[in-house]
Design a protein around this motif. Structure first.
Motif, PDB file in Angstrom:
ATOM      1  N   GLU A 125       3.834 -12.059 -18.518  1.00  0.00           N
ATOM      2  CA  GLU A 125       4.823 -11.165 -19.364  1.00  0.00           C
ATOM      3  C   GLU A 125       6.206 -11.666 -19.017  1.00  0.00           C
ATOM      4  OE1 GLU A 125       4.753  -9.994 -22.331  1.00  0.00           O
ATOM      5  OE2 GLU A 125       2.571 -10.387 -23.517  1.00  0.00           O
ATOM      6  N   PRO A 126       7.162 -12.983 -19.242  1.00  0.00           N
ATOM      7  CA  PRO A 126       7.685 -13.163 -17.997  1.00  0.00           C
ATOM      8  C   PRO A 126       8.965 -12.639 -18.899  1.00  0.00           C
ATOM      9  CG  PRO A 126       7.570 -15.264 -19.917  1.00  0.00           C
ATOM     10  CD  PRO A 126       5.916 -13.914 -19.925  1.00  0.00           C
ATOM     11  N   GLY A 127       9.092 -11.754 -19.972  1.00  0.00           N
ATOM     12  CA  GLY A 127      10.469 -11.164 -20.592  1.00  0.00           C
ATOM     13  C   GLY A 127      10.273  -9.353 -20.367  1.00  0.00           C
ATOM     14  N   VAL A 128       9.436  -8.922 -19.226  1.00  0.00           N
ATOM     15  CA  VAL A 128       9.013  -7.434 -18.757  1.00  0.00           C
ATOM     16  C   VAL A 128       9.316  -7.278 -17.305  1.00  0.00           C
ATOM     17  CG1 VAL A 128       7.226  -5.530 -18.937  1.00  0.00           C
ATOM     18  CG2 VAL A 128       7.569  -7.394 -21.301  1.00  0.00           C
ATOM     19  N   ARG A 129      10.123  -6.328 -17.137  1.00  0.00           N
ATOM     20  CA  ARG A 129      10.334  -6.206 -15.624  1.00  0.00           C
ATOM     21  C   ARG A 129       9.409  -5.276 -15.115  1.00  0.00           C
ATOM     22  NH1 ARG A 129      12.035  -6.727 -10.995  1.00  0.00           N
ATOM     23  NH2 ARG A 129      13.664  -4.717  -9.826  1.00  0.00           N
ATOM     24  N   PHE A 130       8.893  -5.921 -14.434  1.00  0.00           N
ATOM     25  CA  PHE A 130       7.469  -4.474 -13.569  1.00  0.00           C
ATOM     26  C   PHE A 130       7.856  -4.909 -12.576  1.00  0.00           C
ATOM     27  CE2 PHE A 130       4.678  -6.796 -17.012  1.00  0.00           C
ATOM     28  CZ  PHE A 130       4.675  -5.673 -17.741  1.00  0.00           C
ATOM     29  N   ASP A 131       7.895  -3.538 -11.112  1.00  0.00           N
ATOM     30  CA  ASP A 131       8.115  -3.456 -10.236  1.00  0.00           C
ATOM     31  C   ASP A 131       6.037  -2.339  -9.412  1.00  0.00           C
ATOM     32  OD1 ASP A 131      10.312  -3.766 -10.145  1.00  0.00           O
ATOM     33  OD2 ASP A 131      11.569  -2.343 -11.062  1.00  0.00           O
ATOM     34  N   THR A 132       6.294  -1.800  -8.364  1.00  0.00           N
ATOM     35  CA  THR A 132       5.390  -1.731  -8.165  1.00  0.00           C
ATOM     36  C   THR A 132       5.282  -0.844  -7.159  1.00  0.00           C
ATOM     37  OG1 THR A 132       5.020  -3.202  -6.310  1.00  0.00           O
ATOM     38  CG2 THR A 132       3.174  -3.534  -8.012  1.00  0.00           C
ATOM     39  N   ARG A 133       4.225   0.012  -6.984  1.00  0.00           N
ATOM     40  CA  ARG A 133       4.745   1.284  -5.262  1.00  0.00           C
ATOM     41  C   ARG A 133       3.806   1.500  -4.721  1.00  0.00           C
ATOM     42  NH1 ARG A 133       7.868   5.419  -9.241  1.00  0.00           N
ATOM     43  NH2 ARG A 133       5.701   6.265  -9.241  1.00  0.00           N
ATOM     44  N   ILE A 134       3.835   1.827  -3.734  1.00  0.00           N
ATOM     45  CA  ILE A 134       2.276   1.795  -2.730  1.00  0.00           C
ATOM     46  C   ILE A 134       2.346   3.262  -2.654  1.00  0.00           C
ATOM     47  CG2 ILE A 134       0.808   1.542  -0.660  1.00  0.00           C
ATOM     48  CD1 ILE A 134       2.531  -1.485  -1.277  1.00  0.00           C
ATOM     49  N   GLU A 135       1.223   4.204  -2.530  1.00  0.00           N
ATOM     50  CA  GLU A 135       1.226   5.358  -2.936  1.00  0.00           C
ATOM     51  C   GLU A 135       0.173   5.879  -1.942  1.00  0.00           C
ATOM     52  OE1 GLU A 135       1.480   7.536  -6.397  1.00  0.00           O
ATOM     53  OE2 GLU A 135       2.948   6.508  -7.011  1.00  0.00           O
ATOM     54  N   GLN A 136       0.140   6.755  -0.428  1.00  0.00           N
ATOM     55  CA  GLN A 136      -0.873   7.235   0.069  1.00  0.00           C
ATOM     56  C   GLN A 136      -1.901   8.024  -0.755  1.00  0.00           C
ATOM     57  OE1 GLN A 136       0.131   8.169   4.235  1.00  0.00           O
ATOM     58  NE2 GLN A 136      -1.613   7.225   4.543  1.00  0.00           N
ATOM     59  N   ALA A 137      -2.747   7.945  -0.341  1.00  0.00           N
ATOM     60  CA  ALA A 137      -3.785   8.486  -1.676  1.00  0.00           C
ATOM     61  C   ALA A 137      -5.599   8.789  -0.611  1.00  0.00           C
ATOM     62  CB  ALA A 137      -3.528   8.670  -3.622  1.00  0.00           C
ATOM     63  N   GLY A 138      -6.226   9.762  -0.806  1.00  0.00           N
ATOM     64  CA  GLY A 138      -7.250   9.777  -0.494  1.00  0.00           C
ATOM     65  C   GLY A 138      -7.515   8.764   1.101  1.00  0.00           C
ATOM     66  N   GLY A 139      -6.885   8.475   1.696  1.00  0.00           N
ATOM     67  CA  GLY A 139      -8.057   7.794   2.934  1.00  0.00           C
ATOM     68  C   GLY A 139      -7.317   6.230   2.361  1.00  0.00           C
ATOM     69  N   GLY A 140      -6.936   5.903   1.715  1.00  0.00           N
ATOM     70  CA  GLY A 140      -6.448   4.588   1.327  1.00  0.00           C
ATOM     71  C   GLY A 140      -4.488   4.298   0.828  1.00  0.00           C
ATOM     72  N   TYR A 141      -4.407   3.877  -0.337  1.00  0.00           N
ATOM     73  CA  TYR A 141      -3.755   3.313  -0.654  1.00  0.00           C
ATOM     74  C   TYR A 141      -3.461   3.350  -1.948  1.00  0.00           C
ATOM     75  CZ  TYR A 141      -1.836   3.399   4.264  1.00  0.00           C
ATOM     76  OH  TYR A 141      -2.076   4.001   5.466  1.00  0.00           O
ATOM     77  N   LEU A 142      -2.482   3.619  -3.067  1.00  0.00           N
ATOM     78  CA  LEU A 142      -2.935   3.679  -4.551  1.00  0.00           C
ATOM     79  C   LEU A 142      -1.931   2.535  -4.983  1.00  0.00           C
ATOM     80  CD1 LEU A 142      -4.426   4.740  -7.020  1.00  0.00           C
ATOM     81  CD2 LEU A 142      -2.940   6.044  -7.121  1.00  0.00           C
ATOM     82  N   LEU A 143      -1.902   1.512  -5.577  1.00  0.00           N
ATOM     83  CA  LEU A 143      -0.895   0.559  -6.353  1.00  0.00           C
ATOM     84  C   LEU A 143      -0.595   1.123  -7.544  1.00  0.00           C
ATOM     85  CD1 LEU A 143       0.577  -1.719  -5.972  1.00  0.00           C
ATOM     86  CD2 LEU A 143      -1.121  -2.852  -6.824  1.00  0.00           C
ATOM     87  N   VAL A 144       0.858   1.232  -7.893  1.00  0.00           N
ATOM     88  CA  VAL A 144       1.264   2.155  -8.618  1.00  0.00           C
ATOM     89  C   VAL A 144       1.928   1.004  -9.540  1.00  0.00           C
ATOM     90  CG1 VAL A 144       2.649   3.488  -9.872  1.00  0.00           C
ATOM     91  CG2 VAL A 144       0.394   4.049  -8.394  1.00  0.00           C
ATOM     92  N   LEU A 145       2.066   0.384 -10.663  1.00  0.00           N
ATOM     93  CA  LEU A 145       2.798  -0.721 -12.171  1.00  0.00           C
ATOM     94  C   LEU A 145       3.669  -0.027 -12.318  1.00  0.00           C
ATOM     95  CD1 LEU A 145       3.204  -3.774 -12.157  1.00  0.00           C
ATOM     96  CD2 LEU A 145       0.958  -3.613 -14.299  1.00  0.00           C
ATOM     97  N   THR A 146       4.562   0.269 -12.924  1.00  0.00           N
ATOM     98  CA  THR A 146       5.591   0.402 -13.703  1.00  0.00           C
ATOM     99  C   THR A 146       6.611  -0.241 -14.031  1.00  0.00           C
ATOM    100  OG1 THR A 146       7.624   0.831 -11.207  1.00  0.00           O
ATOM    101  CG2 THR A 146       6.174   2.644 -11.954  1.00  0.00           C
ATOM    102  N   THR A 147       7.060  -0.110 -15.600  1.00  0.00           N
ATOM    103  CA  THR A 147       8.254  -0.944 -15.732  1.00  0.00           C
ATOM    104  C   THR A 147       9.718   0.357 -16.183  1.00  0.00           C
ATOM    105  OG1 THR A 147       7.605   0.465 -18.134  1.00  0.00           O
ATOM    106  CG2 THR A 147       6.556  -1.951 -17.733  1.00  0.00           C
TER     107      THR A 147
END
Length: 147
Positions: A125-147
């Motif tokens: 999707e070249p026309g859309v700007r996405f970002d990610t965040r990494i959040e510590q959660a439950g003994g691991g890491y959650l990858l979160v995608l945002t626009t």
């Protein structure tokens, strides 16, 4: 409507579904040959039809047929419970916000997945700007995608 060569050059001769190279000189009748996938982007209830032409291997294009396409996560990533990429992209494009897309056991795994996902989405999707965040959660890491 664009020519196969125009679409292929715009897409850098990579299949939008499997993200593998497409040989522009291969026969269009070969399963690994190039084809144009016309994707209807008209919103439900909207007027008219919108569409995008994307490059796909003939087999990838044929396989998706009448079912929703699937863009696989890379086998080299260590992700748990990965979200379906196409569904997440559609949701974020339509509504915005944030979606948890995977869990990773180590922060470095989440960083690798984040880098891969942003690169993949820049071509998907070249026309859309996405970002990610990494959040510590439950003994691991959650990858979160945002626009």
């Amino acid at each position: 409507m664009s020519t196969l060569r125009e679409v292929g050059e715009r897409e850098a001769w990579r299949c939008w579904l499997c993200d593998e190279p497409v040989d522009p000189d291969m026969s269009v009748n070969d399963p690994r040959g190039p084809s144009i996938d016309s994707i209807n982007t008209a919103k439900k209830g909207g007027k008219g039809k919108g569409g995008v032409e994307r490059l796909a291997h003939r087999a990838c294009n044929t396989k998706k047929g009448a079912v929703k396409p699937v863009v696989p996560w890379s086998d080299r990533l260590f992700v748990v419970d990965p979200a379906p990429i196409i569904g997440v992209v559609e949701q974020l494009t339509r509504k915005g916000g944030r979606v948890a897309v995977a869990r990773c056991p180590e922060k470095s795994d989440a960083e690798d997945a984040s880098e891969w996902l942003l690169d993949r989405l820049s071509r998907l999707e070249p026309g859309v700007r996405f970002d990610t965040r990494i959040e510590q959660a439950g003994g691991g890491y959650l990858l979160v995608l945002t626009t």
